[in-house]
Design a protein around this motif. Structure first.
Motif: not given
Length: 251
Positions: A1-2, A51-54, A57, A96, A99-100, A103
């Motif tokens: 996570m960014k 921003e998190d890939e899980n 968007p 997911k 994972n989220f 993060n």
């Protein structure tokens, strides 16, 4: 996570030491609606994005229906840097969520917030008798959460979430925790916060799917009473809170 700061707020925002308020994606979306009320009424300013890939968007018109866009996860803050609020507008990708949650916890630890207020909801149809005859809210607090706020929650009539004796929902690694049906990542995040000694209180609202705006007013009101976000006023809670223009299109 960014964390990606907004350029115009990059030099003025400071999240270390602030109090974090965030919603769990849970039944009725009550926590997200309550956070909408906090953001609009307190006139919080968006300071960045997560921003998190899980997370799915998404992008759309902002909540005030003015210029600019809104994205999946946004971070807001008060001008005095005392309150930091996360608003999550998109759900986590299927399978997911673990994972989220990991993060999100890593972001919380890295940011060094003074305390965490996690807003959640649980399936009201799964209540037992003792939960039907009191406020439709419950709390859970980690041992490191400030005692003064825990005592204040008790004064407000917020009871600790009951552990049901025939709770088959319990996970092996956190069997002492009561179940939160429909609570999304709430239970896992609370369990991890206990392990990591993170000062966190979870406020849980018993809800069902439907028009949950009135539930959001109540959850926001108790959050306000606990934290003293707004001056105490003897007016109806629906008059105390300002709603974003986007609420006009909820249904």
């Amino acid at each position: 996570m960014k964390f990606i700061p907004v350029k115009e707020r990059e030099n003025s925002c400071k999240i270390t030491g602030s109090t974090l308020i965030l919603p769990a994606i849970s039944i009725g979306n009550v926590p997200q609606l309550a956070v909408d009320l906090l953001i609009t009424t307190l006139n919080l300013q968006r300071i960045g994005f997560l921003e998190d890939e899980n997370v799915i968007p998404v992008a759309g018109v902002n909540e005030h229906l003015t210029r600019g866009i809104t994205v999946a996860i946004e971070v807001y803050q008060s001008d005095d840097n005392k309150w930091t609020v996360i608003q999550q507008r998109a759900t986590v990708i299927k399978k997911k969520w673990h994972n989220f949650a990991e993060n999100l916890l890593a972001f919380i630890k890295q940011s060094q917030f003074s305390k965490i207020i996690l807003l959640s909801s649980a399936d009201a149809t799964r209540r037992v008798d003792i939960q039907l005859t009191s406020l439709p809210l419950r709390i859970l607090t980690t041992p490191s959460f400030p005692n003064d706020l825990s005592e204040r929650a008790t004064i407000l009539g917020l009871k600790t979430l009951e552990k049901i004796s025939n709770d088959n929902y319990a996970l092996k690694q956190d069997s002492d925790l009561p179940k939160i049906p429909g609570g999304g990542i709430s239970r896992f995040l609370f369990h991890k916060s206990q392990q990591e000694d993170i000062p966190l209180i979870m406020i849980i609202f018993f809800a069902i799917e439907g028009d949950n705006t009135q539930d959001a007013f109540l959850l926001a009101n108790y959050t306000n009473s606990l934290l003293n976000l707004l001056p105490q006023q003897e007016i109806p809670i629906t008059k105390l809170w300002k709603t974003p223009a986007s609420w006009n299109y909820l249904f």
